[in-house]
Design an enzyme around this catalytic site. Structure first.
Site, short mmCIF file in Angstrom:
data_model
loop_
_atom_site.label_atom_id
_atom_site.label_comp_id
_atom_site.label_asym_id
_atom_site.label_seq_id
_atom_site.Cartn_x
_atom_site.Cartn_y
_atom_site.Cartn_z
N PRO A 37 62.76 62.36 51.56
CA PRO A 37 62.37 62.03 50.19
C PRO A 37 62.67 60.57 49.86
O PRO A 37 63.69 60.03 50.29
CB PRO A 37 63.24 62.96 49.34
N CYS B 206 47.58 35.27 35.18
CA CYS B 206 46.17 35.07 34.82
C CYS B 206 45.26 36.03 35.56
O CYS B 206 44.41 35.61 36.36
CB CYS B 206 45.74 33.65 35.15
N TYR C 202 47.90 51.26 41.52
CA TYR C 202 47.58 52.69 41.56
C TYR C 202 47.11 53.21 40.20
O TYR C 202 46.91 54.41 40.04
CB TYR C 202 48.81 53.51 41.95
C1 LIG Z 1 56.47 57.09 52.20
C2 LIG Z 1 56.99 58.10 53.13
C3 LIG Z 1 57.99 58.99 52.73
C4 LIG Z 1 58.54 59.04 51.34
O1 LIG Z 1 57.60 59.48 50.40
P1 LIG Z 1 58.06 59.73 48.89
O2 LIG Z 1 56.81 60.11 48.21
O3 LIG Z 1 58.63 58.47 48.38
O4 LIG Z 1 59.06 60.84 48.90
C5 LIG Z 1 58.51 59.86 53.67
N1 LIG Z 1 58.04 59.86 54.94
C6 LIG Z 1 57.07 59.03 55.36
C7 LIG Z 1 56.62 59.07 56.77
C8 LIG Z 1 56.51 58.12 54.48
O5 LIG Z 1 55.54 57.31 54.88
#
Ligand SMILES: *Cc1c(COP(=O)(O)O)cnc(C)c1O
Length: 422
Positions: free
Chosen positions: A277, A347, A319
Protein backbone atom coordinates in the site's frame (compact mmCIF):
# COMPACT_ATOMS: atom_id res chain seq x y z
CA UNK A 1 -9.23 9.15 10.06
CA UNK A 2 -6.36 11.59 10.29
CA UNK A 3 -4.87 13.97 12.84
CA UNK A 4 -5.58 17.29 11.12
CA UNK A 5 -8.28 18.82 13.28
CA UNK A 6 -9.49 22.25 14.35
CA UNK A 7 -8.65 23.10 17.93
CA UNK A 8 -9.28 26.48 19.53
CA UNK A 9 -10.41 27.82 16.17
CA UNK A 10 -7.27 26.85 14.26
CA UNK A 11 -6.37 23.85 12.12
CA UNK A 12 -3.68 21.73 13.75
CA UNK A 13 -1.48 18.86 12.68
CA UNK A 14 -1.67 16.76 15.84
CA UNK A 15 -0.94 19.35 18.55
CA UNK A 16 0.81 21.92 16.36
CA UNK A 17 -1.13 24.83 14.82
CA UNK A 18 -0.44 24.92 11.07
CA UNK A 19 -0.12 28.70 11.28
CA UNK A 20 2.83 28.20 13.64
CA UNK A 21 4.60 26.02 11.08
CA UNK A 22 3.83 28.55 8.35
CA UNK A 23 5.40 31.29 10.45
CA UNK A 24 8.51 29.17 10.98
CA UNK A 25 9.11 27.74 7.51
CA UNK A 26 7.15 30.01 5.17
CA UNK A 27 4.57 28.88 2.62
CA UNK A 28 3.82 26.75 0.76
CA UNK A 29 4.87 23.56 2.56
CA UNK A 30 3.89 19.93 3.02
CA UNK A 31 3.21 18.67 6.52
CA UNK A 32 2.82 15.06 7.64
CA UNK A 33 1.37 13.58 10.81
CA UNK A 34 3.38 10.82 12.48
CA UNK A 35 0.32 9.47 14.27
CA UNK A 36 -1.64 9.18 11.01
CA UNK A 37 1.20 7.47 9.15
CA UNK A 38 1.64 4.94 11.94
CA UNK A 39 -2.08 4.41 12.33
CA UNK A 40 -2.54 3.60 8.66
CA UNK A 41 0.45 1.29 8.57
CA UNK A 42 -0.86 -0.55 11.63
CA UNK A 43 -4.32 -0.95 10.11
CA UNK A 44 -2.75 -2.91 7.26
CA UNK A 45 -0.38 -4.82 9.50
CA UNK A 46 -3.25 -5.84 11.79
CA UNK A 47 -5.45 -6.74 8.81
CA UNK A 48 -2.91 -9.42 7.90
CA UNK A 49 -2.45 -10.73 11.43
CA UNK A 50 -4.21 -13.97 10.48
CA UNK A 51 -1.22 -14.84 8.28
CA UNK A 52 1.72 -16.32 10.20
CA UNK A 53 4.08 -14.63 7.84
CA UNK A 54 3.29 -11.27 6.31
CA UNK A 55 5.01 -8.04 5.39
CA UNK A 56 3.48 -4.67 4.59
CA UNK A 57 5.81 -3.03 2.07
CA UNK A 58 5.11 0.69 1.88
CA UNK A 59 5.02 1.84 -1.76
CA UNK A 60 7.54 4.60 -1.21
CA UNK A 61 6.88 6.22 -4.56
CA UNK A 62 3.84 7.78 -2.84
CA UNK A 63 5.95 9.62 -0.23
CA UNK A 64 9.66 9.00 -0.12
CA UNK A 65 11.15 11.34 2.45
CA UNK A 66 13.62 9.36 4.55
CA UNK A 67 12.02 10.52 7.78
CA UNK A 68 8.77 8.89 6.67
CA UNK A 69 10.60 5.74 5.58
CA UNK A 70 12.45 5.49 8.89
CA UNK A 71 9.26 6.04 10.86
CA UNK A 72 7.48 3.25 9.01
CA UNK A 73 10.55 1.02 8.91
CA UNK A 74 10.94 1.30 12.69
CA UNK A 75 7.31 0.18 12.97
CA UNK A 76 8.18 -2.94 10.97
CA UNK A 77 7.33 -1.93 7.41
CA UNK A 78 9.18 -3.12 4.36
CA UNK A 79 9.47 -0.99 1.22
CA UNK A 80 8.29 -1.44 -2.35
CA UNK A 81 10.81 0.39 -4.55
CA UNK A 82 10.59 1.12 -8.27
CA UNK A 83 14.03 2.56 -9.06
CA UNK A 84 17.66 2.45 -8.03
CA UNK A 85 17.16 5.87 -6.46
CA UNK A 86 14.35 4.58 -4.28
CA UNK A 87 16.40 1.53 -3.34
CA UNK A 88 19.30 3.77 -2.24
CA UNK A 89 16.94 6.04 -0.37
CA UNK A 90 15.30 3.17 1.49
CA UNK A 91 18.69 1.82 2.48
CA UNK A 92 19.84 5.29 3.58
CA UNK A 93 16.74 5.44 5.79
CA UNK A 94 17.86 2.21 7.45
CA UNK A 95 15.55 -0.28 5.76
CA UNK A 96 17.33 -3.65 5.53
CA UNK A 97 17.62 -5.18 2.07
CA UNK A 98 15.64 -8.24 3.10
CA UNK A 99 12.62 -5.99 3.62
CA UNK A 100 12.81 -4.35 0.17
CA UNK A 101 10.92 -5.58 -2.89
CA UNK A 102 11.80 -4.20 -6.32
CA UNK A 103 8.90 -3.51 -8.72
CA UNK A 104 8.71 -1.87 -12.14
CA UNK A 105 8.63 -2.76 -15.84
CA UNK A 106 11.97 -1.24 -16.78
CA UNK A 107 14.61 -2.31 -14.26
CA UNK A 108 18.05 -1.68 -15.69
CA UNK A 109 21.12 -3.88 -15.36
CA UNK A 110 22.67 -1.32 -13.02
CA UNK A 111 19.61 -1.37 -10.80
CA UNK A 112 19.66 -5.17 -10.66
CA UNK A 113 23.35 -5.17 -9.72
CA UNK A 114 22.77 -2.50 -7.09
CA UNK A 115 19.97 -4.46 -5.41
CA UNK A 116 21.72 -7.84 -5.66
CA UNK A 117 24.89 -6.42 -4.16
CA UNK A 118 23.04 -4.47 -1.46
CA UNK A 119 20.55 -7.19 -0.55
CA UNK A 120 16.99 -7.63 -1.72
CA UNK A 121 13.94 -9.54 -0.56
CA UNK A 122 12.70 -10.18 -4.07
CA UNK A 123 12.40 -8.78 -7.56
CA UNK A 124 8.89 -8.61 -8.95
CA UNK A 125 9.74 -9.52 -12.53
CA UNK A 126 7.45 -8.13 -15.22
CA UNK A 127 8.58 -9.70 -18.50
CA UNK A 128 10.60 -12.48 -20.10
CA UNK A 129 13.37 -10.17 -21.36
CA UNK A 130 13.74 -8.78 -17.84
CA UNK A 131 13.92 -12.31 -16.49
CA UNK A 132 16.71 -13.27 -18.88
CA UNK A 133 18.72 -10.18 -18.00
CA UNK A 134 18.27 -10.74 -14.26
CA UNK A 135 19.41 -14.35 -14.68
CA UNK A 136 22.51 -13.15 -16.50
CA UNK A 137 23.35 -10.48 -13.90
CA UNK A 138 22.76 -12.77 -10.92
CA UNK A 139 24.89 -15.49 -12.53
CA UNK A 140 27.70 -13.03 -13.22
CA UNK A 141 27.64 -11.94 -9.56
CA UNK A 142 27.42 -15.58 -8.45
CA UNK A 143 24.25 -14.98 -6.43
CA UNK A 144 20.68 -16.20 -6.58
CA UNK A 145 17.97 -13.61 -7.26
CA UNK A 146 14.67 -14.40 -5.50
CA UNK A 147 11.79 -13.55 -7.81
CA UNK A 148 8.05 -13.41 -8.08
CA UNK A 149 6.52 -12.92 -11.49
CA UNK A 150 3.99 -10.17 -11.86
CA UNK A 151 0.93 -11.47 -13.62
CA UNK A 152 -1.63 -9.32 -15.34
CA UNK A 153 -4.98 -10.82 -14.36
CA UNK A 154 -6.98 -8.83 -16.91
CA UNK A 155 -9.19 -7.21 -14.29
CA UNK A 156 -10.54 -3.70 -14.64
CA UNK A 157 -9.79 -1.82 -11.44
CA UNK A 158 -12.44 0.77 -12.36
CA UNK A 159 -10.22 3.66 -11.46
CA UNK A 160 -8.62 6.58 -13.33
CA UNK A 161 -7.37 5.51 -16.77
CA UNK A 162 -3.83 6.66 -15.97
CA UNK A 163 -3.52 4.51 -12.85
CA UNK A 164 -5.25 1.28 -13.91
CA UNK A 165 -2.58 -1.38 -14.41
CA UNK A 166 -4.26 -4.79 -14.52
CA UNK A 167 -6.10 -4.88 -17.87
CA UNK A 168 -4.74 -6.82 -20.77
CA UNK A 169 -3.72 -3.72 -22.76
CA UNK A 170 -1.69 -2.31 -19.84
CA UNK A 171 2.10 -2.48 -19.93
CA UNK A 172 2.42 -4.34 -16.62
CA UNK A 173 3.20 -7.96 -15.87
CA UNK A 174 2.78 -11.02 -18.06
CA UNK A 175 -0.66 -12.17 -19.20
CA UNK A 176 -1.94 -14.66 -16.66
CA UNK A 177 -2.85 -16.95 -19.55
CA UNK A 178 0.87 -17.34 -20.34
CA UNK A 179 1.96 -17.88 -16.74
CA UNK A 180 2.61 -21.62 -17.17
CA UNK A 181 5.24 -21.21 -19.86
CA UNK A 182 6.84 -18.14 -18.26
CA UNK A 183 7.19 -19.90 -14.90
CA UNK A 184 8.68 -22.93 -16.68
CA UNK A 185 11.20 -20.63 -18.33
CA UNK A 186 12.04 -18.98 -14.99
CA UNK A 187 12.64 -22.38 -13.41
CA UNK A 188 15.06 -23.28 -16.19
CA UNK A 189 17.20 -20.14 -15.93
CA UNK A 190 20.32 -20.09 -13.74
CA UNK A 191 20.67 -17.50 -10.99
CA UNK A 192 16.94 -17.21 -10.31
CA UNK A 193 14.81 -18.70 -7.57
CA UNK A 194 11.08 -18.49 -8.18
CA UNK A 195 9.32 -18.01 -4.87
CA UNK A 196 5.93 -16.63 -5.70
CA UNK A 197 3.42 -14.57 -7.62
CA UNK A 198 2.94 -10.81 -7.75
CA UNK A 199 -0.10 -8.80 -8.83
CA UNK A 200 -0.99 -5.11 -8.67
CA UNK A 201 -4.08 -4.00 -10.56
CA UNK A 202 -4.09 -0.25 -10.08
CA UNK A 203 -4.38 2.64 -7.68
CA UNK A 204 -7.19 4.51 -5.92
CA UNK A 205 -9.55 1.52 -5.99
CA UNK A 206 -12.74 2.30 -4.10
CA UNK A 207 -14.36 -1.10 -4.51
CA UNK A 208 -13.07 -4.46 -3.26
CA UNK A 209 -14.54 -6.53 -6.09
CA UNK A 210 -11.68 -6.04 -8.58
CA UNK A 211 -9.27 -7.18 -5.84
CA UNK A 212 -11.43 -10.25 -5.26
CA UNK A 213 -11.43 -11.09 -8.95
CA UNK A 214 -7.66 -10.69 -9.20
CA UNK A 215 -6.86 -12.63 -6.01
CA UNK A 216 -9.13 -15.51 -6.99
CA UNK A 217 -7.16 -15.77 -10.21
CA UNK A 218 -3.93 -15.71 -8.20
CA UNK A 219 -5.25 -18.52 -5.97
CA UNK A 220 -6.07 -20.69 -8.98
CA UNK A 221 -2.71 -19.92 -10.52
CA UNK A 222 -0.95 -20.90 -7.28
CA UNK A 223 -2.59 -24.34 -7.37
CA UNK A 224 -1.80 -24.81 -11.03
CA UNK A 225 1.85 -23.80 -10.63
CA UNK A 226 2.26 -26.06 -7.61
CA UNK A 227 0.93 -28.95 -9.66
CA UNK A 228 3.59 -28.10 -12.22
CA UNK A 229 6.20 -28.49 -9.51
CA UNK A 230 6.89 -24.84 -8.63
CA UNK A 231 7.33 -23.95 -4.99
CA UNK A 232 4.99 -21.01 -4.51
CA UNK A 233 5.51 -19.75 -0.97
CA UNK A 234 4.93 -16.01 -1.24
CA UNK A 235 2.13 -13.91 -2.69
CA UNK A 236 2.68 -10.20 -3.26
CA UNK A 237 -0.78 -8.74 -3.71
CA UNK A 238 0.21 -5.17 -4.59
CA UNK A 239 -1.28 -1.93 -3.34
CA UNK A 240 -4.05 0.24 -4.63
CA UNK A 241 -6.64 0.66 -1.88
CA UNK A 242 -8.20 4.10 -2.36
CA UNK A 243 -8.84 6.97 0.05
CA UNK A 244 -11.77 9.39 0.37
CA UNK A 245 -10.44 12.55 -1.30
CA UNK A 246 -13.76 14.30 -0.79
CA UNK A 247 -15.12 14.16 2.71
CA UNK A 248 -18.61 14.10 1.26
CA UNK A 249 -17.97 10.82 -0.57
CA UNK A 250 -18.84 7.40 0.70
CA UNK A 251 -15.88 5.95 2.54
CA UNK A 252 -13.82 3.47 0.49
CA UNK A 253 -13.22 -0.03 1.87
CA UNK A 254 -11.38 -0.40 5.15
CA UNK A 255 -7.99 -2.12 5.38
CA UNK A 256 -9.59 -4.64 7.77
CA UNK A 257 -12.14 -5.67 5.11
CA UNK A 258 -9.36 -5.81 2.55
CA UNK A 259 -7.42 -8.09 4.90
CA UNK A 260 -10.46 -10.36 5.27
CA UNK A 261 -10.85 -10.49 1.51
CA UNK A 262 -7.23 -11.59 1.20
CA UNK A 263 -7.79 -14.27 3.82
CA UNK A 264 -10.92 -15.49 2.01
CA UNK A 265 -9.31 -15.64 -1.41
CA UNK A 266 -5.75 -16.84 -0.75
CA UNK A 267 -5.57 -17.52 3.01
CA UNK A 268 -5.94 -21.29 2.59
CA UNK A 269 -2.78 -21.56 0.47
CA UNK A 270 -0.38 -21.22 3.40
CA UNK A 271 1.69 -18.57 1.62
CA UNK A 272 3.54 -15.68 3.12
CA UNK A 273 1.52 -12.55 2.26
CA UNK A 274 2.96 -9.24 1.13
CA UNK A 275 1.03 -6.11 0.26
CA UNK A 276 2.30 -2.81 -1.12
CA UNK A 277 0.00 0.00 0.00
CA UNK A 278 1.14 3.54 -0.75
CA UNK A 279 -1.70 6.03 -0.99
CA UNK A 280 -3.74 4.73 1.92
CA UNK A 281 -0.75 4.94 4.26
CA UNK A 282 0.52 8.38 3.27
CA UNK A 283 -2.37 10.17 1.52
CA UNK A 284 -4.41 11.43 4.43
CA UNK A 285 -1.29 11.74 6.56
CA UNK A 286 -0.18 14.83 4.65
CA UNK A 287 -1.45 18.31 3.87
CA UNK A 288 -0.20 21.05 1.62
CA UNK A 289 -0.49 24.49 3.20
CA UNK A 290 -0.48 27.60 1.02
CA UNK A 291 -1.11 31.29 1.43
CA UNK A 292 -3.59 33.40 -0.51
CA UNK A 293 -1.76 36.03 -2.54
CA UNK A 294 -4.66 37.76 -4.26
CA UNK A 295 -8.37 37.49 -4.62
CA UNK A 296 -9.09 38.53 -8.17
CA UNK A 297 -12.52 39.37 -9.45
CA UNK A 298 -12.88 37.78 -12.88
CA UNK A 299 -15.67 38.52 -15.31
CA UNK A 300 -17.97 35.83 -13.99
CA UNK A 301 -16.02 34.36 -11.09
CA UNK A 302 -13.62 34.99 -8.23
CA UNK A 303 -10.10 33.64 -8.42
CA UNK A 304 -8.30 32.68 -5.25
CA UNK A 305 -4.66 32.99 -6.30
CA UNK A 306 -2.42 31.10 -3.92
CA UNK A 307 1.34 30.67 -3.61
CA UNK A 308 1.26 26.92 -4.35
CA UNK A 309 1.08 25.82 -7.96
CA UNK A 310 0.79 22.77 -10.17
CA UNK A 311 4.53 22.14 -9.82
CA UNK A 312 3.99 21.63 -6.09
CA UNK A 313 0.90 19.41 -6.37
CA UNK A 314 0.23 18.13 -9.86
CA UNK A 315 -2.63 15.72 -9.17
CA UNK A 316 -5.46 18.11 -10.09
CA UNK A 317 -3.75 19.09 -13.38
CA UNK A 318 -2.64 15.56 -14.23
CA UNK A 319 -5.52 13.37 -13.10
CA UNK A 320 -8.31 15.89 -12.65
CA UNK A 321 -8.02 14.93 -8.99
CA UNK A 322 -10.11 16.47 -6.25
CA UNK A 323 -8.58 17.71 -3.00
CA UNK A 324 -10.65 19.18 -0.22
CA UNK A 325 -9.37 22.70 0.39
CA UNK A 326 -9.99 24.16 3.82
CA UNK A 327 -9.29 27.40 5.65
CA UNK A 328 -6.75 27.22 8.45
CA UNK A 329 -8.97 29.44 10.59
CA UNK A 330 -11.92 27.35 11.68
CA UNK A 331 -15.13 28.35 9.90
CA UNK A 332 -17.89 29.35 12.27
CA UNK A 333 -21.55 28.52 11.70
CA UNK A 334 -23.35 31.16 9.66
CA UNK A 335 -20.12 32.48 8.22
CA UNK A 336 -20.25 34.14 4.80
CA UNK A 337 -19.48 31.72 1.96
CA UNK A 338 -17.93 32.48 -1.41
CA UNK A 339 -17.30 30.48 -4.56
CA UNK A 340 -13.79 30.48 -6.00
CA UNK A 341 -11.65 29.09 -8.73
CA UNK A 342 -8.52 28.21 -6.78
CA UNK A 343 -5.42 28.67 -8.90
CA UNK A 344 -1.65 28.93 -8.73
CA UNK A 345 0.62 31.60 -10.24
CA UNK A 346 1.88 29.54 -13.23
CA UNK A 347 1.05 30.72 -16.77
CA UNK A 348 -1.01 27.69 -17.73
CA UNK A 349 -4.73 27.31 -17.38
CA UNK A 350 -3.97 23.80 -16.13
CA UNK A 351 -2.58 25.44 -13.01
CA UNK A 352 -6.01 25.22 -11.44
CA UNK A 353 -6.65 23.28 -8.25
CA UNK A 354 -10.41 23.58 -8.14
CA UNK A 355 -13.23 25.29 -9.99
CA UNK A 356 -16.41 26.74 -8.48
CA UNK A 357 -15.37 25.64 -5.01
CA UNK A 358 -17.48 27.00 -2.18
CA UNK A 359 -15.48 28.01 0.86
CA UNK A 360 -15.92 30.31 3.82
CA UNK A 361 -14.93 33.75 2.51
CA UNK A 362 -11.12 33.94 2.49
CA UNK A 363 -9.06 37.09 2.94
CA UNK A 364 -5.86 37.95 1.14
CA UNK A 365 -2.93 36.66 3.19
CA UNK A 366 -5.00 33.89 4.75
CA UNK A 367 -3.75 30.30 4.78
CA UNK A 368 -5.54 27.38 3.17
CA UNK A 369 -4.81 23.67 3.42
CA UNK A 370 -5.15 20.90 0.85
CA UNK A 371 -6.24 17.71 2.51
CA UNK A 372 -5.11 14.25 1.42
CA UNK A 373 -1.93 15.60 -0.16
CA UNK A 374 0.51 13.20 1.51
CA UNK A 375 0.61 10.69 -1.36
CA UNK A 376 1.85 11.55 -4.85
CA UNK A 377 2.23 15.16 -3.74
CA UNK A 378 5.78 16.16 -2.78
CA UNK A 379 7.23 13.23 -4.74
CA UNK A 380 5.71 14.45 -8.00
CA UNK A 381 6.69 18.08 -7.52
CA UNK A 382 9.12 19.87 -9.79
CA UNK A 383 10.93 23.16 -10.08
CA UNK A 384 8.93 24.33 -13.10
CA UNK A 385 9.07 28.14 -13.33
CA UNK A 386 12.21 27.92 -11.14
CA UNK A 387 9.96 27.59 -8.15
CA UNK A 388 11.97 25.89 -5.37
CA UNK A 389 10.71 22.49 -4.18
CA UNK A 390 8.64 23.26 -1.14
CA UNK A 391 9.70 22.11 2.32
CA UNK A 392 8.39 19.00 4.02
CA UNK A 393 7.64 19.06 7.74
CA UNK A 394 6.94 16.17 10.08
CA UNK A 395 4.82 16.63 13.18
CA UNK A 396 4.78 14.36 16.19
CA UNK A 397 2.59 15.44 19.08
CA UNK A 398 3.53 19.00 19.92
CA UNK A 399 6.84 18.98 18.04
CA UNK A 400 7.67 19.50 14.41
CA UNK A 401 10.78 19.28 12.29
CA UNK A 402 11.69 20.28 8.76
CA UNK A 403 12.49 17.00 7.01
CA UNK A 404 13.38 18.63 3.69
CA UNK A 405 14.33 22.29 3.64
CA UNK A 406 13.33 24.71 0.93
CA UNK A 407 16.30 25.19 -1.41
CA UNK A 408 17.54 28.71 -1.98
CA UNK A 409 17.54 30.24 -5.45
CA UNK A 410 21.32 29.80 -5.44
CA UNK A 411 20.97 26.08 -4.70
CA UNK A 412 18.87 25.77 -7.82
CA UNK A 413 20.80 28.10 -10.06
CA UNK A 414 24.19 26.68 -9.15
CA UNK A 415 23.23 23.26 -10.49
CA UNK A 416 23.42 24.63 -14.03
CA UNK A 417 26.79 24.83 -15.71
CA UNK A 418 27.51 27.13 -18.62
CA UNK A 419 29.98 25.57 -21.08
CA UNK A 420 33.26 27.47 -21.31
CA UNK A 421 32.75 27.97 -25.05
CA UNK A 422 29.75 30.15 -24.42
C1 LIG B 1 2.07 2.39 -7.29
C2 LIG B 1 2.22 1.00 -6.86
C3 LIG B 1 1.80 0.60 -5.59
C4 LIG B 1 1.10 1.51 -4.63
O1 LIG B 1 -0.17 1.90 -5.07
P1 LIG B 1 -1.11 2.75 -4.10
O2 LIG B 1 -2.31 3.00 -4.92
O3 LIG B 1 -0.38 3.98 -3.74
O4 LIG B 1 -1.41 1.90 -2.91
C5 LIG B 1 2.05 -0.70 -5.20
N1 LIG B 1 2.67 -1.57 -6.04
C6 LIG B 1 3.08 -1.23 -7.27
C7 LIG B 1 3.76 -2.22 -8.12
C8 LIG B 1 2.87 0.07 -7.73
O5 LIG B 1 3.26 0.41 -8.96
Amino acid sequence: MDHFLYKNGALHAEDVPLAEIAAAVGTPFYVYSTATLLRHFKLFDDALNWADDHLVCFAMKSASNQAILKLLGDAGAGMDVVSGGEYARARAAGIPGDRIVFSGVGKTRDEMRQALNGGIRQFNVESEPEMRVLSEIATSLDVIAPITIRVNPDVDAKTNEKIATGRKGDKFGIPISRAREVYAMAASLPGLKVIGIDVHIGSQLTDLEPFRAAYEKVANLTKMLREEGHEITRLDLGGGLGIPYARSNLAPPLPSDYGKLIQETVGHLGCEIEIEPGRLVSGNAGMLVAQTIYIKEGEDRKFLIIDAAMNDLIRPAMYGAHHDIVPIIEPTPGMELATYDIVGPICESGDTFAKHRELPAIKEGELVGFRSAGAYGAVMSSEYNTRPLIPEVLVQGDQFAVIRPRPTFDDIINRDTIPEWL
